[in-house]
Design a protein around this motif. Structure first.
Motif, PDB file in Angstrom:
ATOM      1  N   ASP A   1       0.884  -1.129   0.141  1.00  0.00           N
ATOM      2  CA  ASP A   1       0.035   0.027   0.082  1.00  0.00           C
ATOM      3  C   ASP A   1       0.925   1.219  -0.035  1.00  0.00           C
ATOM      4  N   GLY A   2       0.408   2.230  -0.290  1.00  0.00           N
ATOM      5  CA  GLY A   2       1.112   3.701  -0.543  1.00  0.00           C
ATOM      6  C   GLY A   2       0.316   4.882  -0.821  1.00  0.00           C
ATOM      7  N   ILE A   3       0.747   5.868  -0.644  1.00  0.00           N
ATOM      8  CA  ILE A   3       0.010   7.234  -0.967  1.00  0.00           C
ATOM      9  C   ILE A   3       0.701   8.090  -2.150  1.00  0.00           C
ATOM     10  N   LEU A   4      -0.117   8.130  -3.144  1.00  0.00           N
ATOM     11  CA  LEU A   4       0.308   9.103  -4.200  1.00  0.00           C
ATOM     12  C   LEU A   4      -0.049  10.640  -4.241  1.00  0.00           C
ATOM     13  N   THR A   5       0.695  11.694  -4.261  1.00  0.00           N
ATOM     14  CA  THR A   5       0.393  13.025  -4.363  1.00  0.00           C
ATOM     15  C   THR A   5       0.425  13.422  -5.780  1.00  0.00           C
ATOM     16  N   ASN A   6      -0.723  14.364  -5.954  1.00  0.00           N
ATOM     17  CA  ASN A   6      -0.725  14.709  -7.564  1.00  0.00           C
ATOM     18  C   ASN A   6      -0.151  15.970  -7.521  1.00  0.00           C
ATOM     19  N   SER A   7      -0.187  16.514  -8.735  1.00  0.00           N
ATOM     20  CA  SER A   7       0.414  17.900  -8.837  1.00  0.00           C
ATOM     21  C   SER A   7      -0.442  19.158  -8.196  1.00  0.00           C
ATOM     22  N   GLU A   8      -1.598  18.798  -7.746  1.00  0.00           N
ATOM     23  CA  GLU A   8      -2.239  19.805  -6.741  1.00  0.00           C
ATOM     24  C   GLU A   8      -2.034  19.778  -5.396  1.00  0.00           C
ATOM     25  N   GLY A   9      -1.609  18.569  -4.978  1.00  0.00           N
ATOM     26  CA  GLY A   9      -1.155  18.324  -3.717  1.00  0.00           C
ATOM     27  C   GLY A   9      -2.150  17.466  -2.831  1.00  0.00           C
ATOM     28  N   GLU A  10      -3.008  16.997  -3.827  1.00  0.00           N
ATOM     29  CA  GLU A  10      -4.164  15.980  -3.091  1.00  0.00           C
ATOM     30  C   GLU A  10      -3.502  14.666  -2.938  1.00  0.00           C
TER      31      GLU A  10
END
Length: 604
Positions: A309-318
């Motif tokens: 499992d992991g957490i991805l951050t998009n270009s908008e910081g979400e």
């Protein structure tokens, strides 16, 4: 002097309505059958979907109310179009047949409202018992089904179903009632037959086929009702049977079997992340068991699936919670790459190469237009802590059957994890000795409750049984709905034969033989049935293709593969031929029941 309809006429209207119900037995029977079937179908399907929805919400905690309501609305629309049109056409033809009786009532003083009241009382007498009985039968059938039954919601659904069928019936009676009340005494005395042939010039020869065609065109409104009802039924059947014929159980069953495997062994965990990770830490996937698998005769390959499992951050910081998995079989995964290349185990500028699944619905939520070479910040749960890493997009795949977004190589997964992150083993077998090898694999894991063993052959068989039962149920429902239209066609032919006794007698008196009269009747029935069959094919086949194409584009439903429903078309054509034969037999008998003089005395 008082006319019969000047005073309180409630009792008279009721008696006239009762007399019409009992005198028109064929018409009354047909309408009752249609209303009974419609009430049963809506009650049964509405209660069934209600109970299935509540069971799913309580057991699986899935909110599928929207889909259930949409399905019920679809059933409602189908019933409204098929049953409503069938009832309306039967009543329309019946009112045409009774137009002289209504004119006589108008002649002795009956008002517009009183004639409508007679037809409405006739409606109440016919419809109410059938609606109640059909709704109750649908309710009782659901009780005996081997499903959880919710009493109060089911009773509410039954009441709503009855009310809706009553609305359909009331709407179906409205136009015929208006027509009956609007017919003037003088207008009613014009017979239909003499007007049919006035438009034909003296130079044109009247043949039995041409006369049948002219009869069909004589009342275009009635012909339109009949054609529309038959064609809509055909389109419904084409759509439903195209969808049923498009379901590929083997392809559906093989979706979770990655790497062209025949058996897979999966961790027996819940959707809870901690439960999965706990099982991974005390992993059942040991090298010893893996070696046992390779020692089984018939086992070709064992592919391992790793997951973290992991957490991805998009270009908008979400931030988005997204799992990462490895490409189970690198050779087959290479063929899935549509752009770029498959992820390697070698780092690129310290970043981990990954492939992105652009068809995943979770990728759409990222709101990112990624390109090959883009870098992504990712926080991965290694099993004993979190680690910040950087991902680099090496390529793209497009697989709508899975929600997974991120893939990498098996070597990268091992280097990232601080535990054995194996989620499943996928086992490929030889065709020879597959059954024996499967049983041995089951024996290896039989006492280990940490894993579930799934066999492709068993899943295919279970799905085939499931879809077979579903197809039988749906087929029965569609055939019942479609019976409305064939009953409609039979009623039209029967009432035409009765209403035109006077016309046929005149034609016979002027030299037409009974064989020629039968050709007149058969040509009219042929136009209705063959015309509606061709119309159903022209509209139904592309609609069925469009439905299957659109369904197959829905994520997870790629197992819908359109195949032309050859068997259904043949059965549909056979049904048309059978109805045509039944109508022809009835018309032949009707011509032999009365003499020419008796039929000439009959007022059209």
């Amino acid at each position: 002097m008082n006319y019969p309809f000047e005073n309180d006429t409630e009792r008279i209207e009721k008696r006239i309505a009762e007399k019409s119900v009992f005198s028109e037995k064929n018409r009354t029977f047909l309408i009752r059958v249609i209303i009974l079937i419609a009430a049963f179908l809506l009650s049964f399907s509405g209660i069934l979907l209600c109970n299935a929805t509540l069971s799913t919400q309580q057991i699986a905690h899935v909110n599928n109310t929207t889909e259930a309501v949409g399905t019920v609305l679809g059933i409602v629309i189908v019933l409204l179009c098929t049953a409503g049109l069938a009832v309306k056409n039967i009543l329309y033809v019946s009112v045409l047949q009774q137009v002289h009786e209504f004119a006589q009532l108008r002649a002795i003083g009956a008002t517009y409202q009183q004639i409508k009241s007679v037809v409405k009382k006739e409606r109440d007498k016919i419809a109410k018992p059938c609606i109640v009985l059909g709704t109750v039968i649908g309710f009782l059938v659901n009780i005996v089904l081997p499903l959880h039954f919710y009493w109060i919601p089911s009773i509410v659904c039954a009441v709503i179903s009855g009310i809706f069928i009553w609305i359909i019936t009331a709407l179906a009676f409205q136009a015929p009632a208006k027509m009956a009340a609007s017919t003037s005494p003088i207008e009613a005395q014009h017979t239909q037959a003499t007007n049919y042939f006035r438009s034909v010039g003296a130079k044109r020869k009247l043949t039995p086929i041409r006369i049948g065609w002219m009869y069909c065109r004589a009342n275009r409104k009635k012909a339109a009702y009949t054609f529309l009802s038959l064609i809509m039924s055909g389109i419904l059947m084409f759509g439903v049977f195209s969808i049923l014929n498009a379901i590929n159980p083997e392809r559906l069953a093989s979706q979770p079997y990655q790497g062209n495997s025949d058996v897979f062994v999966l961790l027996n965990s819940t959707a809870d992340e901690e439960s999965t990770y706990d099982l991974m830490k005390s992993t059942p996937f040991t090298e010893e068991k893996k070696q046992k698998l390779y020692n089984i005769s018939g086992v070709k390959d064992v592919y391992e699936l790793y997951m973290l499992d992991g957490i991805l951050t998009n270009s908008e910081g979400e931030k988005f919670e997204l799992s990462i998995e490895n490409a189970v079989n690198p050779e087959t995964f290479k063929n899935e790459i549509v752009e770029g290349m498959q992820p390697s185990h070698e780092l690129q500028n310290g970043a981990i190469p990954v492939a992105i699944n652009r068809q995943s619905p979770y990728y759409q939520k990222l709101n990112m237009q990624l390109q090959v070479g883009d870098y992504l910040p990712y926080i991965i749960d290694t099993g004993y802590g979190q680690k910040e890493v950087e991902l680099v997009v090496s390529g793209f795949v497009e697989n709508s059957d899975t929600g997974l977004v991120i893939y990498t190589s098996g070597e990268n997964m091992k280097s990232l994890s601080e535990m054995n992150c194996t989620l499943a083993w996928y086992i490929c077998l030889d065709d020879n000795g597959k059954d024996v090898a499967t049983e041995i694999i089951k024996e290896i894991f039989i006492d280990d409750d940490r894993v579930d063993v799934s066999v492709l052959a068993d899943d295919v068989m279970a799905l085939e049984d499931y879809f077979h039962n579903a197809k039988v149920i749906i087929t029965v429902l569609v055939v019942l709905i479609s019976l409305f239209s064939f009953i409609n066609m039979l009623n039209t032919s029967i009432t035409n034969a009765i209403a035109r006794r006077h016309d046929y007698a005149l034609l016979e008196a002027t030299g037409m033989t009974k064989l020629q009269l039968r050709k007149v009747q058969q040509s009219e029935s042929f136009i209705y049935l063959v015309g509606s069959f061709i119309g159903s094919c022209i509209l139904g086949i592309p609609i069925g293709l469009l439905l299957c194409t659109q369904i197959s584009k829905i994520p997870g439903l790629s197992y819908f593969e359109y195949h032309f429903p050859v068997l259904f078309v043949l059965l549909y054509f056979a049904a048309v031929v059978m109805v045509y034969h039944v109508v022809s037999v009835y018309q032949k008998k009707s011509l032999q029941q009365h003499s020419i003089i008796e039929r000439i005395r009959t007022i059209g």
